[in-house]
Design an enzyme around this catalytic site. Structure first.
Site, PDB file in Angstrom:
ATOM      1  N   LYS A  44       0.769  -1.144   0.079  1.00  0.00           N
ATOM      2  CA  LYS A  44      -0.005  -0.131  -0.082  1.00  0.00           C
ATOM      3  C   LYS A  44       0.831   1.407  -0.016  1.00  0.00           C
ATOM      4  CE  LYS A  44      -2.390  -1.100   3.647  1.00  0.00           C
ATOM      5  NZ  LYS A  44      -1.874  -2.689   4.072  1.00  0.00           N
ATOM      6  N   THR A  45       1.809   1.178   0.920  1.00  0.00           N
ATOM      7  CA  THR A  45       2.737   2.651   0.783  1.00  0.00           C
ATOM      8  C   THR A  45       3.542   2.552  -0.367  1.00  0.00           C
ATOM      9  OG1 THR A  45       3.126   2.114   3.293  1.00  0.00           O
ATOM     10  CG2 THR A  45       4.652   3.521   2.074  1.00  0.00           C
ATOM     11  N   ASP A 103      -0.779   6.610   6.730  1.00  0.00           N
ATOM     12  CA  ASP A 103      -0.753   5.159   7.070  1.00  0.00           C
ATOM     13  C   ASP A 103      -1.373   4.754   8.257  1.00  0.00           C
ATOM     14  OD1 ASP A 103      -0.029   2.558   6.675  1.00  0.00           O
ATOM     15  OD2 ASP A 103       2.036   2.738   7.409  1.00  0.00           O
ATOM     16  N   THR A 148      -5.447  -1.274   7.571  1.00  0.00           N
ATOM     17  CA  THR A 148      -5.960  -2.802   7.830  1.00  0.00           C
ATOM     18  C   THR A 148      -7.222  -2.905   8.525  1.00  0.00           C
ATOM     19  OG1 THR A 148      -4.599  -2.872  10.211  1.00  0.00           O
ATOM     20  CG2 THR A 148      -3.350  -3.487   8.089  1.00  0.00           C
ATOM     21  N   ARG A 207       6.686  -6.832   1.908  1.00  0.00           N
ATOM     22  CA  ARG A 207       7.495  -6.210   3.296  1.00  0.00           C
ATOM     23  C   ARG A 207       8.547  -7.305   3.573  1.00  0.00           C
ATOM     24  NH1 ARG A 207       4.121  -3.666   7.659  1.00  0.00           N
ATOM     25  NH2 ARG A 207       3.770  -1.982   6.014  1.00  0.00           N
TER      26      ARG A 207
END
Length: 344
Positions: A44-45, A103, A148, A207
């Site tokens: 997402k980032t 975030d 999330t 990640r």
């Protein structure tokens, strides 16, 4: 460098974003506000950064704590470039829309959600000046929220996001491609089977792929010693050794924390609450709930019930195959499984 063109996964979303980006540039406006929902570590980032690059900028990070404080939020918007606007905030020339990234946006307070919602819709921010409630105009921006837990956002705030996308963990094939892309960007040379070995341990989480490659890269430097030309080479043998001896991640992607949870559930033979599991593995509850437990459920190793978490037949089969219990599990009435725990 990741762009919309080489970002892996979410093909439909990428196509939509490319169309919206072109339209925004053509019409001299900001990209529609975008909400990215899904598990931690699934890109997402990275996607937010890729979107900002399309506009020639970097995403401006806004934390929930900053957004909670009106003065800090006001300063955040005042620091944005205001070229192309008149004194009342009307567009009179070419503008440079900013990409604002929050975030874990579900941590925003209700007041912050309300204030941001007004700014997102009206391009105005409620402020208090000299004891009076007023509105100040803000430059056009695209707010990208990553979460999330989208259900914790208020409905009015959630509705401000015209683009909403659900992220899922990557498929094995996508994970392999991410391994190769990141290795290429870092100048690493992967031996046969390395990309597959990393991908199958990654749980489909980008990640983790980055984290694993960082550890493998460091190990390759040490292994090369006096051979500078080999410092960026990661072999299959080195990969297996690092995962087994240092990272302690098996070829199914399970860690020592996962095994502790499975062994505890097997030992108790009853439903266990989240607080108990967090205590057993010495992690905070949110980490277990958001990062550990979902994969165990996805793999069919544990099940969530109203009473708590239970180990499944598949979970006990895993423990037996790895030598953690001494007897092969046998399904009993109601799906209960019997197996003797290995002494430690």
């Amino acid at each position: 460098m990741v762009t919309l063109d080489n970002f892996i996964g979410n093909e439909d979303l990428k196509t939509l974003l490319k169309i919206e980006t072109l339209a925004a540039k053509t019409k001299n406006r900001a990209l529609p506000h975008t909400l990215l929902k899904g598990p931690a570590g699934c890109g997402k980032t990275t996607l937010a950064e890729a979107i900002a690059r399309e506009f020639g900028t970097k995403p401006l990070a806004l934390t929930p704590n900053t957004a909670r404080k009106t003065e800090l939020l006001r300063k955040f918007f005042l620091d944005m470039p205001d070229d192309g606007y008149d004194e009342e905030g009307n567009i009179v020339g070419r503008i440079q829309p900013q990409v604002v990234f929050i975030d874990e946006c579900h941590q925003l307070s209700l007041a912050a959600q309300e204030n941001l919602g007004i700014a997102m819709h009206d391009w105005k921010l409620p402020v208090r000046v000299d004891g009076r409630d007023e509105f100040e105009w803000v430059p056009r921006f695209c707010l990208i929220g990553a979460t999330t837990l989208p259900g914790k956002l208020s409905k009015p705030f959630r509705d401000r996001f015209k683009i909403q996308a659900q992220f899922e963990t990557y498929t094995h094939e996508e994970a392999v491609n991410i391994v190769r892309l990141h290795a290429r960007n870092e100048g690493l040379q992967l031996g046969d089977g390395v990309a597959d070995a990393v991908a199958k341990r990654s749980r489909g989480v980008a990640r983790l792929i980055v984290r694993f490659l960082e550890r493998l890269s460091a190990a390759a430097v040490v292994a090369a010693k006096d051979r500078p030309e080999a410092r960026g080479v990661i072999t299959q043998q080195l990969t297996e050794k690092v995962f087994k001896d240092f990272l302690k991640v098996d070829d199914r992607g399970l860690t020592t924390t996962d095994v502790k949870i499975l062994k505890q559930l097997h030992k108790l033979e009853d439903a266990v609450g989240l607080d108990t599991l967090a205590t057993v593995v010495n992690e905070d509850k949110s980490t277990v709930e958001q990062e550990v437990e979902p994969y165990l459920v996805q793999e069919g190793l544990i099940a969530r019930t109203k009473r708590g978490r239970l180990i499944t037949d598949e979970g006990r089969r895993y423990l037996f195959s790895e030598g953690y219990i001494q007897k092969a599990p046998v399904s009993g009435r109601g799906g209960r499984v019997i197996g003797a725990a290995k002494n430690e």
